[in-house]
Design a protein around this motif. Structure first.
Motif, PDB file in Angstrom:
ATOM      1  N   ARG A 289       0.802  -1.228   0.000  1.00 15.54           N
ATOM      2  CA  ARG A 289       0.000   0.000   0.000  1.00 15.54           C
ATOM      3  C   ARG A 289       0.829   1.270   0.000  1.00 15.54           C
ATOM      4  NH1 ARG A 289      -3.430  -0.059   5.040  1.00 15.54           N
ATOM      5  NH2 ARG A 289      -4.741  -1.431   3.801  1.00 15.54           N
ATOM      6  N   SER A 290       1.726   1.392   0.953  1.00 15.05           N
ATOM      7  CA  SER A 290       2.324   2.689   1.273  1.00 15.05           C
ATOM      8  C   SER A 290       3.768   2.805   0.796  1.00 15.05           C
ATOM      9  CB  SER A 290       2.286   2.908   2.791  1.00 15.05           C
ATOM     10  OG  SER A 290       0.980   2.754   3.300  1.00 15.05           O
ATOM     11  N   THR A 291       4.259   4.041   0.784  1.00 12.56           N
ATOM     12  CA  THR A 291       5.647   4.315   0.414  1.00 12.56           C
ATOM     13  C   THR A 291       6.578   3.917   1.559  1.00 12.56           C
ATOM     14  OG1 THR A 291       5.568   6.556   1.319  1.00 12.56           O
ATOM     15  CG2 THR A 291       4.899   6.275  -0.993  1.00 12.56           C
ATOM     16  N   PRO A 292       7.867   3.717   1.269  1.00 12.62           N
ATOM     17  CA  PRO A 292       8.817   3.359   2.334  1.00 12.62           C
ATOM     18  C   PRO A 292       8.870   4.398   3.454  1.00 12.62           C
ATOM     19  CG  PRO A 292       9.815   3.053   0.170  1.00 12.62           C
ATOM     20  CD  PRO A 292       8.511   3.742  -0.061  1.00 12.62           C
ATOM     21  N   GLN A 293       8.750   5.668   3.089  1.00 15.20           N
ATOM     22  CA  GLN A 293       8.856   6.734   4.088  1.00 15.20           C
ATOM     23  C   GLN A 293       7.706   6.678   5.094  1.00 15.20           C
ATOM     24  OE1 GLN A 293       9.004   7.037   0.813  1.00 15.20           O
ATOM     25  NE2 GLN A 293      10.808   8.219   0.193  1.00 15.20           N
ATOM     26  N   ILE A 294       6.515   6.391   4.613  1.00 13.48           N
ATOM     27  CA  ILE A 294       5.348   6.280   5.505  1.00 13.48           C
ATOM     28  C   ILE A 294       5.512   5.079   6.427  1.00 13.48           C
ATOM     29  CG2 ILE A 294       2.866   5.784   5.567  1.00 13.48           C
ATOM     30  CD1 ILE A 294       2.642   7.443   2.943  1.00 13.48           C
ATOM     31  N   LEU A 313       7.054  -3.676   8.909  1.00 10.29           N
ATOM     32  CA  LEU A 313       6.493  -3.544   7.569  1.00 10.29           C
ATOM     33  C   LEU A 313       7.598  -3.168   6.576  1.00 10.29           C
ATOM     34  CD1 LEU A 313       3.189  -1.576   8.307  1.00 10.29           C
ATOM     35  CD2 LEU A 313       3.408  -3.989   7.692  1.00 10.29           C
ATOM     36  N   GLN A 314       7.588  -3.850   5.430  1.00 14.34           N
ATOM     37  CA  GLN A 314       8.576  -3.574   4.388  1.00 14.34           C
ATOM     38  C   GLN A 314       7.839  -3.181   3.108  1.00 14.34           C
ATOM     39  OE1 GLN A 314      11.488  -6.845   4.094  1.00 14.34           O
ATOM     40  NE2 GLN A 314      10.744  -7.548   6.098  1.00 14.34           N
ATOM     41  N   ALA A 315       8.250  -2.090   2.526  1.00 17.31           N
ATOM     42  CA  ALA A 315       7.546  -1.546   1.361  1.00 17.31           C
ATOM     43  C   ALA A 315       7.914  -2.297   0.088  1.00 17.31           C
ATOM     44  CB  ALA A 315       7.863  -0.068   1.207  1.00 17.31           C
ATOM     45  N   ILE A 316       6.903  -2.641  -0.681  1.00 23.19           N
ATOM     46  CA  ILE A 316       7.110  -3.167  -2.027  1.00 23.19           C
ATOM     47  C   ILE A 316       7.349  -2.002  -2.991  1.00 23.19           C
ATOM     48  CG2 ILE A 316       5.992  -4.358  -3.954  1.00 23.19           C
ATOM     49  CD1 ILE A 316       6.845  -6.235  -1.723  1.00 23.19           C
ATOM     50  N   ARG A 317       6.676  -0.902  -2.707  1.00 22.72           N
ATOM     51  CA  ARG A 317       6.798   0.281  -3.561  1.00 22.72           C
ATOM     52  C   ARG A 317       8.150   0.962  -3.368  1.00 22.72           C
ATOM     53  NH1 ARG A 317       1.759   4.108  -2.641  1.00 22.72           N
ATOM     54  NH2 ARG A 317       2.910   5.248  -4.227  1.00 22.72           N
ATOM     55  N   GLU A 318       8.552   1.713  -4.368  1.00 26.39           N
ATOM     56  CA  GLU A 318       9.785   2.485  -4.289  1.00 26.39           C
ATOM     57  C   GLU A 318       9.463   3.968  -4.451  1.00 26.39           C
ATOM     58  OE1 GLU A 318      12.342   0.950  -7.306  1.00 26.39           O
ATOM     59  OE2 GLU A 318      12.678  -0.970  -6.290  1.00 26.39           O
ATOM     60  N   GLY A 319      10.427   4.802  -4.082  1.00 27.58           N
ATOM     61  CA  GLY A 319      10.221   6.246  -4.218  1.00 27.58           C
ATOM     62  C   GLY A 319       9.337   6.777  -3.115  1.00 27.58           C
ATOM     63  N   GLY A 320       8.765   7.957  -3.339  1.00 30.13           N
ATOM     64  CA  GLY A 320       7.875   8.555  -2.357  1.00 30.13           C
ATOM     65  C   GLY A 320       8.493   9.755  -1.668  1.00 30.13           C
ATOM     66  N   THR A 321       7.678  10.446  -0.899  1.00 28.00           N
ATOM     67  CA  THR A 321       8.124  11.643  -0.192  1.00 28.00           C
ATOM     68  C   THR A 321       7.980  11.435   1.310  1.00 28.00           C
ATOM     69  OG1 THR A 321       5.911  12.616  -0.320  1.00 28.00           O
ATOM     70  CG2 THR A 321       7.452  13.152  -2.094  1.00 28.00           C
ATOM     71  N   MET A 322       8.737  12.205   2.072  1.00 30.02           N
ATOM     72  CA  MET A 322       8.696  12.099   3.529  1.00 30.02           C
ATOM     73  C   MET A 322       7.341  12.580   4.059  1.00 30.02           C
ATOM     74  SD  MET A 322      11.588  10.966   4.847  1.00 30.02           S
ATOM     75  CE  MET A 322      11.978  11.707   6.428  1.00 30.02           C
ATOM     76  N   PRO A 323       6.851  11.959   5.136  1.00 32.06           N
ATOM     77  CA  PRO A 323       5.665  12.505   5.808  1.00 32.06           C
ATOM     78  C   PRO A 323       5.950  13.934   6.275  1.00 32.06           C
ATOM     79  CG  PRO A 323       6.135  10.286   6.586  1.00 32.06           C
ATOM     80  CD  PRO A 323       7.306  10.703   5.751  1.00 32.06           C
ATOM     81  N   ASN A 324       4.905  14.748   6.267  1.00 35.88           N
ATOM     82  CA  ASN A 324       5.029  16.159   6.651  1.00 35.88           C
ATOM     83  C   ASN A 324       4.378  16.415   7.999  1.00 35.88           C
ATOM     84  OD1 ASN A 324       5.436  18.624   4.206  1.00 35.88           O
ATOM     85  ND2 ASN A 324       5.881  16.479   3.844  1.00 35.88           N
ATOM     86  N   ASP A 601       0.229   7.456  -0.652  1.00 35.34           N
ATOM     87  CA  ASP A 601       1.245   8.279  -1.326  1.00 35.34           C
ATOM     88  C   ASP A 601       1.819   9.386  -0.441  1.00 35.34           C
ATOM     89  OD1 ASP A 601       0.647   6.706  -3.466  1.00 35.34           O
ATOM     90  OD2 ASP A 601      -0.424   8.237  -4.598  1.00 35.34           O
ATOM     91  N   GLN A 602       0.939  10.100   0.265  1.00 35.32           N
ATOM     92  CA  GLN A 602       1.419  11.220   1.072  1.00 35.32           C
ATOM     93  C   GLN A 602       0.699  11.261   2.413  1.00 35.32           C
ATOM     94  OE1 GLN A 602       1.195  14.649  -1.848  1.00 35.32           O
ATOM     95  NE2 GLN A 602       3.247  14.996  -1.033  1.00 35.32           N
ATOM     96  N   ASN A 632      12.956  13.127  14.455  1.00 33.93           N
ATOM     97  CA  ASN A 632      12.650  14.023  13.324  1.00 33.93           C
ATOM     98  C   ASN A 632      13.318  13.604  12.019  1.00 33.93           C
ATOM     99  OD1 ASN A 632      15.277  14.749  13.829  1.00 33.93           O
ATOM    100  ND2 ASN A 632      14.773  16.755  14.728  1.00 33.93           N
ATOM    101  N   ASP A 633      13.986  12.437  11.992  1.00 33.10           N
ATOM    102  CA  ASP A 633      14.506  11.929  10.723  1.00 33.10           C
ATOM    103  C   ASP A 633      13.462  11.118   9.975  1.00 33.10           C
ATOM    104  OD1 ASP A 633      14.584   9.940  12.708  1.00 33.10           O
ATOM    105  OD2 ASP A 633      16.133   8.816  11.621  1.00 33.10           O
ATOM    106  N   LYS A 634      12.274  10.932  10.592  1.00 35.69           N
ATOM    107  CA  LYS A 634      11.211  10.139   9.958  1.00 35.69           C
ATOM    108  C   LYS A 634      10.147  11.036   9.312  1.00 35.69           C
ATOM    109  CE  LYS A 634      12.725   6.024  11.032  1.00 35.69           C
ATOM    110  NZ  LYS A 634      14.080   6.436  11.424  1.00 35.69           N
ATOM    111  N   TYR A 635      10.318  12.343   9.415  1.00 38.28           N
ATOM    112  CA  TYR A 635       9.384  13.280   8.803  1.00 38.28           C
ATOM    113  C   TYR A 635      10.097  14.608   8.593  1.00 38.28           C
ATOM    114  CZ  TYR A 635       9.116  15.084  13.580  1.00 38.28           C
ATOM    115  OH  TYR A 635       9.439  15.594  14.806  1.00 38.28           O
ATOM    116  N   VAL A 636       9.470  15.472   7.836  1.00 33.67           N
ATOM    117  CA  VAL A 636       9.983  16.832   7.673  1.00 33.67           C
ATOM    118  C   VAL A 636       8.951  17.798   8.239  1.00 33.67           C
ATOM    119  CG1 VAL A 636      11.417  16.317   5.673  1.00 33.67           C
ATOM    120  CG2 VAL A 636       9.039  17.010   5.328  1.00 33.67           C
TER     121      VAL A 636
END
Length: 658
Positions: A289-294, A313-324, A601-602, A632-636
């Motif tokens: 479902r989700s991006t690695p960052q989430i 949980l391990q992401a199958i998807r690649e890429g993505g943006t950091m949680p805000n 995604d976000q 704070n390395d898990k979000y921006v």
């Protein structure tokens, strides 16, 4: 054609499907394909020659059961007639029809729905000559809820009434006696309520060895979905049914156990290896479902729970943006920011129904709902009423409506019927007299002469309330909050407690309403805003494409591309009442975990730095402990003026507390 299981499943799912004999616990993380695993397990068993009637598949909804049966049929190429698949309650009903005579019922017993159950409790209360309004005794729906929770949690009724609902001993003991009468009436009428279906199924298994042996022999393979949501009765039923073959495979995720208020017990899944010694544990950790960052944020958060199984949980998807993480000045800027972001997405062609706003409790969304209505942004509140549509909020607004317009018939009738000795007919009669007066002052000064002494006493209380309320200067900020508090302390708090089975949660709503109205210094403006929200609700209900607003409890099992979690502030989320109880705090963290893992995604996390309360004044604080503890390395952190183009409306930026 035989199914190619290796091709269809990932390695984690494959192992659970083909190695699932014996007692097995399948820990299926969020978005990992647990339903797929169950469906293929059923198909695998049938391919191995297990007859459908020897398989029991238990789910929590009829929809889930139907979907699984259809998917099994699609896989096998034929309909699996005889497969025992359904909810706990539907399977209980089916089996009890065969064995009802062994426990004092006939095969044709009736099933009481919720309305029937409450009605029967009312009859029991009449037998005891209980007057709800006059004696401050809980209403029948509250009594029924207490009896139900007691059954499902295996706790004494009086204990539930005292500890969970906060009633004194004399009321708790009376409810205990009512329950005995209630059960006697059901037995005499050959009826069962929903809780009885599970209770008597377990009774059959525990008290009648021959029935237990017969059913345990029949169900060679038992599969259970969402095991983390089972209560005492459900877990005990499964334990007894598995006593012969010990082929019981349960699928669940302890990190998503969030329904203790419904008597679900996370201990059932945590203690499964103890209850079934030698049980195999399978972990399905790949998330589709989700991006690695989430997922990184979700994993880091749940690490802080002590009572849990280790999994990641391990992401199958690649890429993505950091949680805000977005700090807002207050709840009003929080609402403003969310609405601007929604409009920005709309301008980019993103459909509204891809966006969800999540919150711990409905009252956290009050300001947002009002802002959405003002901006004409369509929204639906999933699985519940909008904030201003809730009964207790409408009750309190009714007092303000009469102060703004003493000829408001609906508001008068709503208030009148809350009081002892005044029913529908009496309220209509009183309204006709009220309508003949020319002002609220005239009503207060001249009063009414009612023949019913209870109604007369209630009318005196109502007049006393409006005598005080009509003297308040509503041009001063805080005056409307003062009015609501006066109503609350002069009868409405007791009314809440006796009328609603979740009165503690509704009291939180009322406190939020007090904080909400304290910012107004004009009664007409407040009532206009409330009416705007109500009228908008009816219109937006017709729209197919709407923003989804939902509590996190209602969001479980769902997903959206863009998720915004609001109100992530200590005291609000986690709730301040959970801070001193480790078990409650861990469930709050699981709730946060569920919220985060809804996002594909976000993920945006918002909190108000300042909070104005009537009781404590302005309070300033940082983000939730659930944010602080992940690092704070898990979000921006995104300042409000960078989150979305503010158009210069908010000139000074907020201070960030991360």
């Amino acid at each position: 054609m035989r199914i190619d299981y290796k091709q269809a499943l990932n390695l984690e799912q494959y192992k659970a499907v083909v190695e699932g004999d014996g007692a097995c616990l399948v820990l299926a993380g969020a978005g990992s394909g647990k339903t797929r695993t169950l469906v293929y397990r059923v198909a695998y068993l049938m391919e191995k020659g297990i007859a459908p009637e020897n398989i029991l598949l238990v789910t929590f909804t009829n929809k889930a059961a139907k979907e699984m049966i259809e998917r099994v049929q699609h896989l096998l190429g034929f309909k699996p007639d005889g497969l025992n698949a359904g909810t706990f309650h539907s399977m209980a009903n089916k089996l009890l029809r065969q064995y009802a005579h062994k426990i004092g019922f006939t095969r044709g017993f009736s099933i009481l729905d919720q309305e029937d159950s409450v009605s029967l409790v009312k009859d029991c209360m009449k037998d005891f000559n209980l007057n709800v309004k006059g004696q401050n005794f809980p209403k029948a729906n509250v009594v029924q809820a207490i009896i139900s929770f007691s059954r499902n949690s295996n706790q004494e009724i009086a204990e539930v009434a005292r500890m969970k609902y906060g009633y004194p001993d004399f009321i708790a003991d009376t409810i205990d006696k009512l329950a005995i009468n209630y059960n006697d009436k059901k037995k005499a009428s050959n009826s069962m309520d929903f809780d009885d279906l599970l209770y008597f199924w377990l009774l059959l298994l525990q008290k009648l060895p021959e029935v237990r042996a017969e059913l345990a022999e029949q169900f060679q393979y038992i599969l259970v979905d969402e095991y983390q949501d089972t209560n005492y009765l459900q877990a005990a039923i499964i334990y007894n049914l598995a006593s012969k073959h010990n082929n019981v495979l349960v699928v669940g995720d302890d990190s998503q156990s969030i329904y203790s208020f419904r008597a679900a017990d996370v201990g059932n899944i945590l203690n499964f290896p103890k209850d079934f010694p030698g049980a195999k544990i399978f972990k399905i950790e790949h998330n589709y479902r989700s991006t690695p960052q989430i997922l990184n944020l979700a994993n880091k958060s749940i690490e802080h729970n002590q009572d849990k199984f280790e999994k990641k949980l391990q992401a199958i998807r690649e890429g993505g943006t950091m949680p805000n993480l977005i700090p807002a000045r207050d709840v009003y800027q929080q609402a403003h920011l969310i609405c601007n972001k929604i409009i920005e997405y709309d301008d980019k062609g993103i459909d509204y129904n891809n966006i969800a706003i999540l919150f711990r409790s409905t009252f956290h969304s009050a300001e947002l709902q009002l802002e959405l209505a003002k901006r004409n942004i369509p929204f639906i509140v999933r699985g519940g009423l909008r904030y201003f549509e809730q009964a207790h909020v409408k009750d309190l607004v009714s007092y303000l409506k009469i102060l703004g317009n003493f000829k408001d018939e609906l508001a008068w009738k709503r208030i009148l019927k809350m009081h002892d000795g005044i029913g529908q007919a009496s309220a209509e009669k009183i309204w006709q007299e009220i309508n003949s007066y020319s002002s609220l002052a005239q009503i207060i000064n001249q009063g009414l002469d009612l023949r019913n002494s209870r109604a007369q006493n209630s009318w005196a209380k109502i007049i006393g309330l409006f005598t005080f309320l009509s003297a308040i200067d509503f041009s001063k900020k805080g005056s409307m909050a003062e009015a609501i508090i006066y109503v609350l302390e002069h009868g409405y708090r007791d009314y809440l407690k006796t009328t609603f089975d979740n009165h503690k949660e509704r009291m939180d709503d009322v406190q939020q309403f007090i904080d909400f109205v304290m910012t107004y210094d004009n009664l007409d403006n407040l009532l206009s805003d409330v009416m705007l929200s109500e009228s908008f609700a009816n219109d937006s209900e017709q729209r197919e494409k709407s923003i989804v607003l939902t509590t996190i409890h209602q969001a479980k099992g769902l997903e959206w591309k863009y998720v915004m979690i609001l109100g992530l502030r200590d005291g609000d989320f986690p709730h301040y009442k959970s801070m001193e109880d480790q078990k409650q705090l861990e469930e709050e963290r699981r709730l946060f975990y569920v919220a985060v893992t809804r996002a594909k995604d976000q993920l945006f996390m918002l909190y108000p730095i300042r909070k104005n309360t009537f009781q404590y004044g302005e309070m300033t604080g940082g983000p939730s402990m659930f944010i602080r503890e992940v690092g704070n390395d898990k979000y921006v952190t995104t300042r409000s003026n960078n989150f979305v183009d503010e158009g210069g409306e908010w000139e000074d930026d907020v201070v960030c507390y991360d």
